[in-house]
Scaffold this motif. Structure first.
Motif, PDB file in Angstrom:
ATOM      1  N   HIS A  59       0.807  -1.227   0.000  1.00 33.50           N
ATOM      2  CA  HIS A  59       0.000   0.000   0.000  1.00 33.50           C
ATOM      3  C   HIS A  59       0.844   1.282   0.000  1.00 33.50           C
ATOM      4  O   HIS A  59       2.065   1.226   0.094  1.00 33.50           O
ATOM      5  N   ASP A  61      -0.637  -6.968   1.009  1.00 30.66           N
ATOM      6  CA  ASP A  61      -0.819  -6.145   2.213  1.00 30.66           C
ATOM      7  C   ASP A  61      -1.853  -5.027   2.049  1.00 30.66           C
ATOM      8  O   ASP A  61      -1.882  -4.082   2.818  1.00 30.66           O
ATOM      9  N   ASP A  77       5.871  -4.523   6.479  1.00 28.37           N
ATOM     10  CA  ASP A  77       5.221  -5.735   5.950  1.00 28.37           C
ATOM     11  C   ASP A  77       4.803  -5.564   4.493  1.00 28.37           C
ATOM     12  O   ASP A  77       4.818  -6.509   3.713  1.00 28.37           O
TER      13      ASP A  77
HETATM   14 MN   LIG Z   1       1.243  -2.838   5.911  1.00 27.53          MN
END
Ligand SMILES: [Mn+2]
Length: 347
Positions: free
Chosen positions: A8, A305, A14
């Motif tokens: 994102h 994600d 992550d």
């Molecule tokens: Mn994330």
């Protein structure tokens, strides 16, 4: 086609790690995948990438395809100094009726089409005369598979051509001043033509020339070339000795490799050409065929994600999302084609 894998906006660790890991898996499985990021990475992520020796993923700013990412026709081109004969040969080999023309620095400066060359045959005689003034003796020798005997420092050629089919009057009847004259092996006629002011003799069916003919040629600055062909083919090939620069069109419609395909399709609708040269730093990368853009190519994306378009890359709705691997809420995700979607409440 390449798959772009991204997390994102405002990426955290992550997001970055997921894109790297999944791109690695895809590549191991034989697909070409590139990990991407949608912004600058945090200090924490930077530390992680350094610690485990991974490069920072590339920045992705838009999910639309650029011309650089799609398949183009090969970048077949020709130099402005090459001859029309070479242009026709190259077009034949490339199976395309057009070529981009480059200068000494490989910068694209024009286009030449088979139509431009055909016009030489159907346009007014004056056009052919004007064009032939651009011919270089060395190109003539090459095209005629011939031999250079004498080229004066100062050529005097007006672009007109005569074929002297000899009769009992020899050359007396012919108007040859400053013309290229196609003539056979008769030394008396050759000398007469030189003395009448011919600019160049192109000798057919002739292996050598007599000493006094050469003397006369030097005295009158008349070039002499031996043709490797008979009169008919010598004349036929003559016009193909012109340099490409004499006929090329310099009104160019080109597109940059970095332009988005959808923008280019919109611009192309203003013109009626079949193909357009695509350039990078003024050099040819290939040709875009207008007919192939009925179904414009899209970028292949995998979202990790995240799944919300509002958190994704600009114009994500215009891309082909192949997969989503996520651990967040599912919000506004839609797709126009079947999609692999894996969402688990982990992490
Ligand atoms: Mn994330």
């Amino acid at each position: 086609m390449t798959i772009y894998i991204t997390g994102h906006k405002n990426p955290d660790s992550d997001s970055i790690v997921a894109s790297i890991a999944y791109a690695y898996l895809k590549n191991e499985l034989g697909e070409e995948a590139i990990p991407c990021r949608l912004g600058s990475i945090s200090q924490e992520t930077e530390y992680l990438l350094n610690r485990f020796d991974f490069p920072t993923p590339q920045l992705l700013e838009d999910a639309r395809c650029t011309l650089g990412e799609i398949e183009l026709l090969p970048a077949t081109q020709i130099s402005q100094d090459d001859t029309l004969f070479e242009a026709l040969q190259t077009m034949k080999q490339a199976k395309q009726p057009f070529l981009a023309v480059h200068d000494q620095n490989h910068k694209i400066i024009g286009m030449i089409t088979r139509n431009d060359i055909a016009n030489l045959g159907v346009e007014d005689t004056a056009y052919g005369i004007e064009m032939l003034q651009h011919t270089k003796p060395s190109d003539l020798v090459k095209i005629l598979n011939g031999k250079e005997i004498y080229i004066p420092e100062h050529l005097h050629l007006n672009g007109k051509v005569s074929i002297v089919a000899l009769s009992s009057h020899r050359a007396l009847r012919y108007q040859v001043q400053e013309r290229m004259v196609i003539v056979s092996d008769d030394p008396i006629a050759q000398k007469e033509l030189i003395e009448k002011g011919a600019g160049m003799l192109i000798l057919v069916w002739c292996d050598s020339i007599e000493k006094d003919v050469l003397e006369a040629a030097k005295q009158h600055e008349c070039a002499i070339i031996l043709s490797g062909h008979g009169s008919m083919n010598t004349l036929r090939y003559l016009y193909f000795s012109l340099p490409v620069s004499a006929l090329m069109s310099t009104k160019l419609i080109t597109f940059e490799r970095s332009e988005y395909v959808e923008d280019v399709i919109r611009k192309m609708s203003r013109y009626r050409y079949r193909s357009y040269p695509i350039v990078f730093e003024e050099q040819l990368c290939g040709y875009l065929e207008a007919g192939k853009m009925l179904y414009p190519p899209t970028k292949n994306m995998i979202l990790v994600d995240h799944n919300e378009f509002s958190q994704s890359v600009k114009n994500i709705e215009k891309a082909s999302v192949l997969e989503v691997i996520d651990h967040h809420r599912i919000h506004d995700f839609t797709s126009t084609r079947p999609v692999y979607f894996r969402n688990e409440t982990v992490g």
